[in-house]
Design a protein around this motif. Structure first.
Motif, PDB file in Angstrom:
ATOM      1  N   UNK A  24      -2.835 -14.079  -5.106  1.00 40.86           N
ATOM      2  CA  UNK A  24      -4.012 -14.903  -4.868  1.00 40.86           C
ATOM      3  C   UNK A  24      -4.668 -14.526  -3.545  1.00 40.86           C
ATOM      4  N   UNK A  25      -5.938 -14.802  -3.436  1.00 38.96           N
ATOM      5  CA  UNK A  25      -6.687 -14.469  -2.228  1.00 38.96           C
ATOM      6  C   UNK A  25      -6.736 -15.669  -1.286  1.00 38.96           C
ATOM      7  N   UNK A  26      -7.037 -15.379  -0.018  1.00 33.49           N
ATOM      8  CA  UNK A  26      -7.267 -16.464   0.928  1.00 33.49           C
ATOM      9  C   UNK A  26      -8.409 -17.317   0.381  1.00 33.49           C
ATOM     10  N   UNK A  27      -8.303 -18.632   0.566  1.00 33.31           N
ATOM     11  CA  UNK A  27      -9.304 -19.532   0.027  1.00 33.31           C
ATOM     12  C   UNK A  27     -10.084 -20.206   1.155  1.00 33.31           C
ATOM     13  N   UNK A  28     -11.366 -19.851   1.338  1.00 37.76           N
ATOM     14  CA  UNK A  28     -12.154 -20.486   2.393  1.00 37.76           C
ATOM     15  C   UNK A  28     -12.217 -22.010   2.232  1.00 37.76           C
ATOM     16  N   UNK A  29     -12.171 -22.492   0.985  1.00 39.62           N
ATOM     17  CA  UNK A  29     -12.237 -23.935   0.743  1.00 39.62           C
ATOM     18  C   UNK A  29     -10.993 -24.654   1.281  1.00 39.62           C
ATOM     19  N   UNK A  30      -9.854 -23.974   1.282  1.00 42.90           N
ATOM     20  CA  UNK A  30      -8.608 -24.594   1.749  1.00 42.90           C
ATOM     21  C   UNK A  30      -8.428 -24.453   3.252  1.00 42.90           C
ATOM     22  N   UNK A  31      -9.203 -23.577   3.884  1.00 43.57           N
ATOM     23  CA  UNK A  31      -9.178 -23.443   5.335  1.00 43.57           C
ATOM     24  C   UNK A  31      -7.871 -22.899   5.882  1.00 43.57           C
ATOM     25  N   UNK A  32      -7.605 -23.282   7.115  1.00 51.50           N
ATOM     26  CA  UNK A  32      -6.417 -22.806   7.813  1.00 51.50           C
ATOM     27  C   UNK A  32      -6.617 -22.945   9.302  1.00 51.50           C
ATOM     28  N   UNK A  33      -6.131 -21.989  10.064  1.00 46.54           N
ATOM     29  CA  UNK A  33      -6.258 -21.992  11.520  1.00 46.54           C
ATOM     30  C   UNK A  33      -6.954 -20.701  11.930  1.00 46.54           C
ATOM     31  N   UNK A  34      -8.075 -20.830  12.638  1.00 45.10           N
ATOM     32  CA  UNK A  34      -8.927 -19.690  12.946  1.00 45.10           C
ATOM     33  C   UNK A  34      -8.329 -18.737  13.972  1.00 45.10           C
ATOM     34  N   UNK A  35      -7.427 -19.212  14.813  1.00 47.53           N
ATOM     35  CA  UNK A  35      -6.835 -18.352  15.847  1.00 47.53           C
ATOM     36  C   UNK A  35      -5.331 -18.552  15.913  1.00 47.53           C
ATOM     37  N   UNK A  36      -4.663 -17.523  16.380  1.00 46.12           N
ATOM     38  CA  UNK A  36      -3.223 -17.602  16.573  1.00 46.12           C
ATOM     39  C   UNK A  36      -2.833 -16.916  17.864  1.00 46.12           C
ATOM     40  N   UNK A  37      -1.643 -17.210  18.336  1.00 45.13           N
ATOM     41  CA  UNK A  37      -1.129 -16.574  19.538  1.00 45.13           C
ATOM     42  C   UNK A  37      -0.279 -15.373  19.175  1.00 45.13           C
ATOM     43  N   UNK A  38       0.615 -15.022  20.068  1.00 48.04           N
ATOM     44  CA  UNK A  38       1.517 -13.900  19.831  1.00 48.04           C
ATOM     45  C   UNK A  38       2.742 -14.403  19.080  1.00 48.04           C
ATOM     46  N   UNK A  39       3.076 -13.745  17.982  1.00 49.12           N
ATOM     47  CA  UNK A  39       4.277 -14.060  17.227  1.00 49.12           C
ATOM     48  C   UNK A  39       5.443 -13.352  17.916  1.00 49.12           C
ATOM     49  N   UNK A  40       6.288 -14.125  18.571  1.00 45.77           N
ATOM     50  CA  UNK A  40       7.396 -13.546  19.315  1.00 45.77           C
ATOM     51  C   UNK A  40       8.527 -13.157  18.384  1.00 45.77           C
ATOM     52  N   UNK A  41       9.451 -12.370  18.882  1.00 52.02           N
ATOM     53  CA  UNK A  41      10.628 -11.961  18.113  1.00 52.02           C
ATOM     54  C   UNK A  41      11.806 -11.843  19.073  1.00 52.02           C
TER      55      UNK A  41
END
Length: 150
Positions: A24-41
């Motif tokens: 499935x594709x990302x859905x603009x109608x369902x939204x999400x979070x426009x920005x993210x930080x650094x994913x640490x490991x």
């Protein structure tokens, strides 16, 4: 019939790993979070190769979604097995204090199993294409955004 190379590779990998393939594709109608930080490991004791795992964390900002009413940010944490293709568990603590739990595979897709947005898949879009490499790389990765899938 035309088959895109990426879809064929995903289908073959899904069969080989016995992991559901999400097409499935990302859905603009369902939204999400426009920005993210650094994913640490960080390498930690775990169930993977040599008894190790990877602990990951990232901040998510500018969230707007009908699945997350009143929520504007979140803190993502995940525990993965090192060099073992296995389900990974994640937890997202949202700005309103609620918590979503999720299960992921060695990729950017996390299916929320409990809490806000339960039953939906969240895709963490990374700056670098790390799909299917999460479980064996202990490097940090910038998160561009997080969006819900159709």
């Amino acid at each position: 019939m035309t088959v895109r190379r990426g879809a064929l590779v995903a289908a073959v990998c899904g069969v080989m790993l016995s992991v559901p393939v999400v097409a499935r594709a990302d859905s603009p109608e369902l939204g999400g979070c426009a920005r993210g930080g650094v994913l640490t490991a960080q390498m930690v004791p775990g169930t993977g190769s040599a008894g190790q795992g990877i602990h990951r964390e990232a901040e998510l900002w500018e969230c707007a979604s009908p699945l997350l009413p009143g929520i504007v940010s979140g803190h993502f944490t995940a525990e993965e097995s090192w060099i073992t293709i296995d389900n990974a568990s994640a937890r997202i603590t949202w700005s309103d204090g609620s918590v979503s739990t999720a299960i992921g595979y060695p990729n950017e897709l996390w299916t929320i199993t409990d809490g806000p947005a339960s039953g939906h898949t969240l895709r963490l879009a990374l700056e670098t294409d790390m799909t299917a490499q999460w479980y064996h790389l202990d490097t940090t990765m910038p998160v561009r955004s997080a969006s819900f899938m159709e």
